[in-house]
Design a protein around this motif. Structure first.
Motif, PDB file in Angstrom:
ATOM      1  N   TYR A  69      -8.554   7.912  -2.627  1.00 14.73           N
ATOM      2  CA  TYR A  69      -8.468   6.477  -2.362  1.00 14.73           C
ATOM      3  C   TYR A  69      -9.555   6.035  -1.387  1.00 14.73           C
ATOM      4  O   TYR A  69     -10.290   5.072  -1.653  1.00 14.73           O
ATOM      5  CB  TYR A  69      -7.075   6.159  -1.806  1.00 14.73           C
ATOM      6  N   ARG A 116       0.829  -1.206   0.000  1.00  8.84           N
ATOM      7  CA  ARG A 116       0.000   0.000   0.000  1.00  8.84           C
ATOM      8  C   ARG A 116       0.861   1.251   0.000  1.00  8.84           C
ATOM      9  O   ARG A 116       0.563   2.230  -0.708  1.00  8.84           O
ATOM     10  CB  ARG A 116      -0.929  -0.031   1.235  1.00  8.84           C
ATOM     11  N   GLU A 117       1.950   1.249   0.792  1.00  3.97           N
ATOM     12  CA  GLU A 117       2.823   2.420   0.845  1.00  3.97           C
ATOM     13  C   GLU A 117       3.457   2.698  -0.510  1.00  3.97           C
ATOM     14  O   GLU A 117       3.601   3.847  -0.924  1.00  3.97           O
ATOM     15  CB  GLU A 117       3.908   2.178   1.909  1.00  3.97           C
ATOM     16  N   ALA A 118       3.784   1.621  -1.225  1.00  2.00           N
ATOM     17  CA  ALA A 118       4.456   1.776  -2.519  1.00  2.00           C
ATOM     18  C   ALA A 118       3.504   2.173  -3.636  1.00  2.00           C
ATOM     19  O   ALA A 118       3.930   2.757  -4.638  1.00  2.00           O
ATOM     20  CB  ALA A 118       5.173   0.474  -2.890  1.00  2.00           C
ATOM     21  N   HIS A 119       2.213   1.857  -3.487  1.00  2.00           N
ATOM     22  CA  HIS A 119       1.282   2.058  -4.602  1.00  2.00           C
ATOM     23  C   HIS A 119       0.245   3.167  -4.395  1.00  2.00           C
ATOM     24  O   HIS A 119      -0.504   3.479  -5.319  1.00  2.00           O
ATOM     25  CB  HIS A 119       0.556   0.739  -4.896  1.00  2.00           C
ATOM     26  N   THR A 120       0.187   3.738  -3.192  1.00  2.00           N
ATOM     27  CA  THR A 120      -0.767   4.833  -2.956  1.00  2.00           C
ATOM     28  C   THR A 120      -0.058   5.956  -2.214  1.00  2.00           C
ATOM     29  O   THR A 120       0.261   5.817  -1.024  1.00  2.00           O
ATOM     30  CB  THR A 120      -1.981   4.352  -2.132  1.00  2.00           C
ATOM     31  N   ASN A 121       0.172   7.062  -2.902  1.00  2.00           N
ATOM     32  CA  ASN A 121       0.806   8.209  -2.274  1.00  2.00           C
ATOM     33  C   ASN A 121      -0.122   8.822  -1.229  1.00  2.00           C
ATOM     34  O   ASN A 121      -1.345   8.791  -1.368  1.00  2.00           O
ATOM     35  CB  ASN A 121       1.145   9.281  -3.313  1.00  2.00           C
ATOM     36  N   THR A 122       0.478   9.393  -0.206  1.00  2.00           N
ATOM     37  CA  THR A 122      -0.306  10.044   0.844  1.00  2.00           C
ATOM     38  C   THR A 122      -1.213  11.118   0.257  1.00  2.00           C
ATOM     39  O   THR A 122      -2.351  11.316   0.709  1.00  2.00           O
ATOM     40  CB  THR A 122       0.628  10.670   1.899  1.00  2.00           C
ATOM     41  N   GLU A 123      -0.726  11.801  -0.758  1.00  2.00           N
ATOM     42  CA  GLU A 123      -1.522  12.860  -1.394  1.00  2.00           C
ATOM     43  C   GLU A 123      -2.769  12.307  -2.078  1.00  2.00           C
ATOM     44  O   GLU A 123      -3.727  13.045  -2.335  1.00  2.00           O
ATOM     45  CB  GLU A 123      -0.666  13.605  -2.434  1.00  2.00           C
ATOM     46  N   GLU A 124      -2.776  11.006  -2.374  1.00  2.00           N
ATOM     47  CA  GLU A 124      -3.921  10.384  -3.039  1.00  2.00           C
ATOM     48  C   GLU A 124      -4.946   9.809  -2.043  1.00  2.00           C
ATOM     49  O   GLU A 124      -5.945   9.237  -2.454  1.00  2.00           O
ATOM     50  CB  GLU A 124      -3.433   9.244  -3.943  1.00  2.00           C
ATOM     51  N   TYR A 125      -4.660   9.966  -0.754  1.00  3.64           N
ATOM     52  CA  TYR A 125      -5.484   9.284   0.243  1.00  3.64           C
ATOM     53  C   TYR A 125      -6.957   9.671   0.157  1.00  3.64           C
ATOM     54  O   TYR A 125      -7.840   8.807   0.241  1.00  3.64           O
ATOM     55  CB  TYR A 125      -4.979   9.558   1.665  1.00  3.64           C
TER      56      TYR A 125
END
Length: 327
Positions: free
Chosen positions: A227, A215-224
């Protein structure tokens, strides 16, 4: 290459016309003494049954999954090649297609009785024997809750099939599994089966579907924000009563029923291959590995960081092992 293209094209055409079918069982006695009224089982078939009826492969659905979603397994390039096998993809009780809280007339929603993994398998046995007139299966294989049903087939009908391949399933829930599934059930029940409760349930489900590193590698915090919005929007399509009834079945899943694994092992007659995901955060692999070692069965380990979704990320590796075992 041209031959493979033609075969694949034929499968796609066949899939488009593989109709949803039902077997009307009628009132079905459950293992807990209750009765599931007007029980029906949904299923789809692919390929042709040979003259000796010796090429049938049964594929139970995963948690909340449907036979439509699981039809890909019959693709010529997948694990149950329908150019070789007669593939029966069965909708498990509670999935919204077979008898479920959401579609029952007389036992709707909270009135729906508790069903177990054994009950699911027993209805599938009736479908194969009574509706399809097949007295022996070549193989049983399923993913996740389908893997749990595959394990149960070994115990319930040990001489009814030649091979069993549970995929990221478990013969018995671990404490970790029970904690995870019960947490989802508690949210649903305390939230009174509301849409808001299902938003939290789906977020929790997605949390454990993958590993933290994936999840850390495939979803940036900015996209939360986008998401989590998609997760919550998707939750609005889920039926809380169907979700809860299959949760209860998994929470109580235990093929041993008080026996030691060594005692249960003696009942297994089929050849077995077990597929596990070593980083699975949804179905702990240890019970499957231990039972596989008892059986001296080949164990395929998917080791990447996709967690429970390893069957997608490491699909080529998994398919190669399974097709070799089946063939």
């Amino acid at each position: 290459m041209k031959k493979l293209f033609i075969i694949t094209l034929l499968f796609l055409v066949q899939s488009a016309y593989a109709q949803q079918r039902y077997y009307q069982i009628g009132d079905f006695p459950l293992e807990n003494g209750q009765v599931l009224k007007d029980c029906k089982i949904g299923y789809r078939t692919f390929g042709k049954l040979n003259a000796g009826k010796s090429n049938a492969v049964l594929v139970p659905t995963w948690f909340t999954g449907t036979s439509q979603q699981k039809s890909f397994v019959a693709n010529p390039s997948d694990i149950a090649d329908s150019t070789k096998y007669f593939v029966i993809v069965v909708d498990a009780l509670g999935n919204g297609v077979s008898s479920s809280p959401s579609n029952s007339v007389s036992q709707k929603d909270k009135l729906f009785p508790f069903v177990s993994i054994r009950d699911m398998v027993n209805t599938q046995y009736k479908l194969v024997k009574e509706a399809l007139k097949i007295n022996h299966l070549y193989a049983v294989t399923g993913i996740s809750m389908g893997g749990m049903q595959s394990f149960q087939w070994m115990m319930s009908y040990p001489e009814f099939m030649d091979k069993v391949i549970p995929i990221i399933g478990s013969p018995k829930q671990s404490t970790y599994d029970k904690l995870f599934w019960n947490l989802q059930l508690n949210i649903i029940e305390r939230g009174q089966y509301s849409a808001e409760a299902m938003k939290s349930v789906n977020a929790l489900h997605q949390l454990n579907l993958w590993t933290p590193s994936y999840r850390e590698a495939h979803t940036n915090t900015e996209e939360y924000a986008s998401y989590i919005k998609k997760i919550e929007d998707d939750a609005l399509k889920l039926n809380a009563y169907d979700w809860a009834i299959q949760l209860k079945a998994m929470i109580n899943h235990d093929i041993f029923q008080g026996q030691k694994p060594e005692e249960a092992f003696a009942k297994v007659k089929a050849k077995v291959m077990i597929v596990v995901a070593t980083q699975d955060h949804m179905v702990n692999p240890q019970a499957a590995i231990r039972f596989g070692k008892l059986l001296k069965a080949p164990i395929v380990e998917l080791t990447g960081d996709c967690g429970h979704m390893a069957t997608s990320c490491e699909g080529d590796k998994m398919r190669a092992h399974i097709k070799g075992f089946l063939d």
